[in-house]
Design an enzyme around this catalytic site. Structure first.
Site, mmCIF file in Angstrom:
data_model
loop_
_atom_site.group_PDB
_atom_site.id
_atom_site.type_symbol
_atom_site.label_atom_id
_atom_site.label_comp_id
_atom_site.label_asym_id
_atom_site.label_seq_id
_atom_site.Cartn_x
_atom_site.Cartn_y
_atom_site.Cartn_z
ATOM 1 N N ASP A 20 0.850 -1.187 0.000
ATOM 2 C CA ASP A 20 0.000 0.000 0.000
ATOM 3 C C ASP A 20 0.891 1.244 0.000
ATOM 4 O O ASP A 20 1.803 1.362 0.825
ATOM 5 C CB ASP A 20 -0.892 -0.028 1.244
ATOM 6 C CG ASP A 20 -1.694 1.239 1.426
ATOM 7 O OD1 ASP A 20 -1.930 1.949 0.433
ATOM 8 O OD2 ASP A 20 -2.096 1.521 2.577
ATOM 9 N N ASP A 24 -4.312 3.548 2.789
ATOM 10 C CA ASP A 24 -5.707 3.139 2.957
ATOM 11 C C ASP A 24 -5.841 1.665 3.339
ATOM 12 O O ASP A 24 -6.949 1.144 3.418
ATOM 13 C CB ASP A 24 -6.525 3.448 1.703
ATOM 14 C CG ASP A 24 -6.081 2.655 0.476
ATOM 15 O OD1 ASP A 24 -5.087 1.886 0.578
ATOM 16 O OD2 ASP A 24 -6.705 2.807 -0.592
ATOM 17 N N ASP A 28 -1.661 -1.209 -3.987
ATOM 18 C CA ASP A 28 -1.947 -0.423 -5.186
ATOM 19 C C ASP A 28 -0.763 -0.480 -6.142
ATOM 20 O O ASP A 28 0.264 -1.121 -5.869
ATOM 21 C CB ASP A 28 -2.285 1.025 -4.808
ATOM 22 C CG ASP A 28 -1.302 1.627 -3.813
ATOM 23 O OD1 ASP A 28 -0.082 1.474 -4.020
ATOM 24 O OD2 ASP A 28 -1.747 2.229 -2.824
ATOM 25 N N ASP A 97 -4.463 -9.588 -15.883
ATOM 26 C CA ASP A 97 -5.468 -10.626 -15.688
ATOM 27 C C ASP A 97 -6.726 -10.217 -16.448
ATOM 28 O O ASP A 97 -7.412 -9.275 -16.063
ATOM 29 C CB ASP A 97 -5.764 -10.758 -14.191
ATOM 30 C CG ASP A 97 -6.295 -12.123 -13.803
ATOM 31 O OD1 ASP A 97 -7.043 -12.703 -14.609
ATOM 32 O OD2 ASP A 97 -5.973 -12.592 -12.697
ATOM 33 N N ASP A 199 -8.861 -15.423 -17.307
ATOM 34 C CA ASP A 199 -9.662 -15.985 -16.224
ATOM 35 C C ASP A 199 -10.704 -16.957 -16.774
ATOM 36 O O ASP A 199 -11.346 -16.702 -17.800
ATOM 37 C CB ASP A 199 -10.348 -14.834 -15.480
ATOM 38 C CG ASP A 199 -11.104 -15.272 -14.264
ATOM 39 O OD1 ASP A 199 -10.486 -15.877 -13.365
ATOM 40 O OD2 ASP A 199 -12.320 -15.010 -14.182
ATOM 41 N N GLU A 263 -6.513 -19.916 -17.572
ATOM 42 C CA GLU A 263 -6.971 -20.601 -16.362
ATOM 43 C C GLU A 263 -7.998 -21.642 -16.783
ATOM 44 O O GLU A 263 -9.086 -21.306 -17.258
ATOM 45 C CB GLU A 263 -7.604 -19.645 -15.356
ATOM 46 C CG GLU A 263 -8.017 -20.378 -14.078
ATOM 47 C CD GLU A 263 -8.979 -19.610 -13.196
ATOM 48 O OE1 GLU A 263 -9.047 -19.933 -12.000
ATOM 49 O OE2 GLU A 263 -9.685 -18.714 -13.690
ATOM 50 N N HIS A 324 -4.267 -17.458 -5.927
ATOM 51 C CA HIS A 324 -5.133 -16.660 -5.059
ATOM 52 C C HIS A 324 -6.429 -17.359 -4.679
ATOM 53 O O HIS A 324 -7.214 -16.803 -3.900
ATOM 54 C CB HIS A 324 -5.455 -15.331 -5.748
ATOM 55 C CG HIS A 324 -6.168 -15.496 -7.049
ATOM 56 N ND1 HIS A 324 -5.553 -16.024 -8.160
ATOM 57 C CD2 HIS A 324 -7.434 -15.235 -7.408
ATOM 58 C CE1 HIS A 324 -6.423 -16.063 -9.154
ATOM 59 N NE2 HIS A 324 -7.579 -15.600 -8.722
ATOM 60 N N ASP A 325 -6.663 -18.547 -5.219
ATOM 61 C CA ASP A 325 -7.899 -19.281 -4.938
ATOM 62 C C ASP A 325 -7.694 -20.542 -4.109
ATOM 63 O O ASP A 325 -8.682 -21.116 -3.629
ATOM 64 C CB ASP A 325 -8.575 -19.703 -6.253
ATOM 65 C CG ASP A 325 -9.160 -18.538 -7.026
ATOM 66 O OD1 ASP A 325 -9.540 -17.526 -6.402
ATOM 67 O OD2 ASP A 325 -9.221 -18.640 -8.269
#
Length: 520
Positions: A20, A24, A28, A97, A199, A263, A324-325
């Site tokens: 970050d 926040d 990013d 992505d 994706d 994917e 990430h899954d």
């Protein structure tokens, strides 16, 4: 000359959780740019960034509201251009992505589509009349549970969503939609992007007649509702291959070896079709087998052999340990075997992808119920399907919030972040980070490890062994996938790397990996 994506290593960044820069609590683009030197020191060749397009974030970027912009939470197009230039200046490729199966229902296209049955964009999405009883058109189930159809009272029809109801599936049978999405690919290629991860590629086309999916006879409730039916008609339709081939033709029309990675969660024989049937398709259909495979030497040896044998002529292999899954490798096999696993990943034939944080042996982080963010966990709680545990912020150092942010992070940090962080492991030559750096340096130094031929070596017990050959160089890799010593006779040669030296030259120590440059 070998294409960079064959010899190179890809590193996946989940952008909300990398760094970050504006306080926040959410990562990013400027944060990623500030940490590029970590990737250079690590030794990877390319960065794949999970979605950064404008989005209401109901599925954290996989619900796209504009395919040609940057979400303000991550920055601006100018920030992206700066990141791309900074990456290229360091010799790093940058992949985005692409999410072509569905858009956010906030996308202007969907807002037009739902406005009336005769709207010009009506057919850009998948609309069907109710069934005779007024219910959904068929029995298709969302991957996040519940019916995959949502009734829209404005026009009296249902629209299809393979995921959340806020993620409406695009109709790739419509030529205007197809052209608009191909233009989105060109927009980013024109900007200098080096490729895309696509994706849920196998979801993109549905059976034209929308028949019911067959029931899954092996279904158990703890699998998640999506597995109650077999996705025979809602995924992997023959027409998807022409779309993938068109995407490939666009990528190939640009210079610099642009790459497409698909994917695709399918059995190997169907996965292989995505290399191309009548024309080239994606360069790398993601091979996820190591994520689910039993961690046993004999089963892994057979899996590797079968995958290599299934590759079509010219097809280049690839391997991943996590994303990430899915649960992290150190959670699945423990930290000791996670070290063995990364040696496997980075010495098999093919392109490896490393998931951020795995270079530190991060494990899945327990998320308190009141801090859960992931819609999948919120919709089907308690089944272990939630993805928040593998998306936690990267721990950089022992300062406040692990150096990730000056604010409280959007997800909790790993509990051991004061000691398990980049700075601590960079100072420890025996760390997981050091092992990654050493392995990636060996891949760069020895072409046999990057692009060489592959052959399994007969072994017994918990030993998985193989060799890589290129231009007269032979490298032997021996892995002990167990926690007891294993007999294995290495050939004469020089040890390039070992994770646990053995006292006996014919024995592999528990949880050990050895890489040897053979002299004969």
């Amino acid at each position: 000359m070998t294409a960079w994506w064959k010899s190179g290593t890809i590193y996946q960044i989940y952008p909300r959780s990398f760094q970050d820069s504006d306080g926040d609590g959410v990562g990013d683009l400027k944060g990623i740019e500030a940490r590029l030197d970590h990737l250079v020191a690590l030794g990877v060749d390319a960065v794949w960034i999970s979605p950064i397009f404008p989005s209401p974030m109901r599925d954290f970027g996989y619900d796209v509201a504009d395919y040609c912009g940057i979400d303000p939470r991550f920055g601006t197009l100018a920030d992206f251009d700066d990141l791309l230039a900074a990456a290229h200046a360091r010799g790093l490729k940058l992949l985005l992505d692409f999410v072509p199966n569905h858009s956010s229902t906030d996308h202007p296209w969907f807002q037009e589509s739902r406005a009336s049955r005769d709207n010009p964009k009506r057919d850009w999405y998948i609309w069907r009349d109710p069934a005779a009883d007024g219910g959904p058109p068929n029995n298709w189930i969302s991957d996040f549970g519940g019916s995959a159809w949502e009734y829209d009272a404005t026009t009296g029809q249902y629209y299809y969503h393979a995921f959340l109801k806020e993620q409406a599936d695009l109709n790739w049978r419509n030529p205007d939609l197809r052209a608009a999405m191909m233009d989105a690919l060109r927009f980013w290629f024109d900007r200098g992007v080096d490729g895309f991860r696509i994706d849920v590629l196998w979801h993109m086309v549905k059976h034209a007649d929308f028949p019911d999916n067959p029931a899954n006879p092996a279904y158990l409730p703890d699998m998640g509702a999506m597995h109650s039916v077999l996705q025979l008609h809602s995924t992997d339709q023959p027409e998807v291959h022409a779309i993938a081939a068109e995407m490939r033709a666009i990528a190939d029309s640009y210079d610099g070896d642009r790459v497409l990675i698909g994917e695709i969660y399918l059995p190997v024989e169907r996965l292989m079709q995505y290399y191309g049937l009548d024309a080239p398709e994606v360069h790398l259909p993601f091979n996820f087998q190591l994520i689910d495979a039993p961690w046993h030497a004999r089963q892994l040896a057979q899996l590797i052999a079968d995958y290599e044998a299934a590759l079509p002529p010219g097809g280049w292999p690839n391997w991943v340990l996590g994303n990430h899954d899915r649960p992290r490798i150190a959670t699945r096999v423990g930290e000791a075997q996670a070290r063995v696993a990364v040696v496997l990943l980075l010495t098999l034939r093919g392109t490896p992808t490393i998931y951020y944080g795995d270079e530190l042996a991060l494990t899945d982080v327990a998320i308190p119920p009141d801090e859960v963010q992931d819609p999948r966990e919120l919709r089907e709680p308690g089944l272990g399907l939630g993805r928040d545990p593998v998306r936690t912020p990267m721990p950089w150092n022992a300062s406040d919030n692990a150096g990730f942010s000056t604010a409280e992070p959007w997800l909790p940090l790993n509990p051991d972040w004061p000691t398990r962080n980049v700075a601590a492991q960079a100072a420890d030559p025996g760390s997981m980070l050091a092992l990654h750096r050493d392995l990636l340096a060996l891949r760069r130094k020895h072409a046999a490890l990057a692009v060489g031929d592959f052959r399994l070596i007969e072994a017994e017990g918990d030993v998985l062994a193989y060799e890589r050959r290129h231009d007269g160089e032979r490298i032997v890799i021996a892995l002990n996938l167990g926690d007891t010593p294993q007999r294995f006779a290495l050939p004469p040669g020089a040890i390039l790397l070992t994770t646990a030296p053995a006292r006996d030259p014919d024995t592999l120590a528990p949880n050990a990996a050895v890489i040897l440059l053979a002299t004969r």
